[in-house]
Write a protein that holds these residues in place. Sequence first.
Motif, PDB file in Angstrom:
ATOM      1  N   THR A 195       1.681   6.526  -7.027  1.00 29.19           N
ATOM      2  CA  THR A 195       0.710   7.529  -7.407  1.00 29.19           C
ATOM      3  C   THR A 195       1.382   8.846  -7.349  1.00 29.19           C
ATOM      4  OG1 THR A 195      -1.207   6.193  -6.662  1.00 29.19           O
ATOM      5  CG2 THR A 195      -1.404   8.422  -6.897  1.00 29.19           C
TER       6      THR A 195
ATOM      7  N   LYS B 162       0.946  -1.278  -0.169  1.00 26.91           N
ATOM      8  CA  LYS B 162      -0.003   0.101   0.011  1.00 26.91           C
ATOM      9  C   LYS B 162       0.865   1.332   0.108  1.00 26.91           C
ATOM     10  CE  LYS B 162      -3.845   2.382   2.633  1.00 26.91           C
ATOM     11  NZ  LYS B 162      -4.737   2.081   3.719  1.00 26.91           N
ATOM     12  N   THR B 163       1.946   1.184   0.624  1.00 26.88           N
ATOM     13  CA  THR B 163       2.950   2.333   0.834  1.00 26.88           C
ATOM     14  C   THR B 163       3.616   2.726  -0.730  1.00 26.88           C
ATOM     15  OG1 THR B 163       3.146   2.109   3.147  1.00 26.88           O
ATOM     16  CG2 THR B 163       4.893   3.312   1.778  1.00 26.88           C
TER      17      THR B 163
ATOM     18  N   HIS C  51       1.185   4.035  -2.960  1.00 31.97           N
ATOM     19  CA  HIS C  51       1.188   5.701  -2.839  1.00 31.97           C
ATOM     20  C   HIS C  51       2.006   6.464  -3.050  1.00 31.97           C
ATOM     21  CE1 HIS C  51       0.793   9.375  -0.174  1.00 31.97           C
ATOM     22  NE2 HIS C  51       1.979   9.089   0.127  1.00 31.97           N
TER      23      HIS C  51
END
Length: 220
Positions: free
Chosen positions: A189, A182-183, A186
């Motif tokens: 993105t 997930k990091t 992030h």
Amino acid sequence: MQARTVALISYQPIILEGLIRTIGAEEQLSVVFSGICSPDSHAMAMQLKPDLFLLDCGNSDRGIALISRIRTSEPAAKIACFAGQHDVEHAVRVLDAGAHGYISSTCTAEEIVSAIKPVLDGGTFISPRMAAKVIAAMRSLEKARAEAVQRRLSYREEQIAGRLMLGLTNREIALDLGITEKTVKHYMTALFQKFQARNRLELALALPKSADVSRSTSLN
């Protein structure tokens, strides 16, 4: 009213003589130093801490180097450059180096005095014939610099970008760095937005050379 002090430095004796006569004829201005450009002249002029340095920048970068030295030694110094050309690129380099005025050598004695007065008062002067183009070029330069700063990578972004360039997936990057997927998503993105890339290939092509795969070493 006390006269404002001016230091004159030129590469050409004939231009220096003309500037001495022009500035010396003004009651509100006082020439406290005049000399042919040399390391000794630079040192002597800076020791006097004049209100204004009026430099003959010629057609090269020699004057630009002197402007930089003056600004390093005397950050608050006011500097005007007397140039022998109507060259927008040269004017931008002179002003970017720290000068507050760019005066064409085609101007009259009266125009020289009129040009240095706003510089002495804390303003900026650019010869009217080229002012619009110089201002536009300066704005473009500032915009490019702002974009470069905006695109500068943080240390973590460099780690992820380096692994992207090695062809690793988000999961593989996460495992290699010891962070969550997930990091990684992030940061990916953020990188896509920063470089306006639509896919991983476009991003890899747009990344700066600082995100070299040589930086991609595991922290584990």
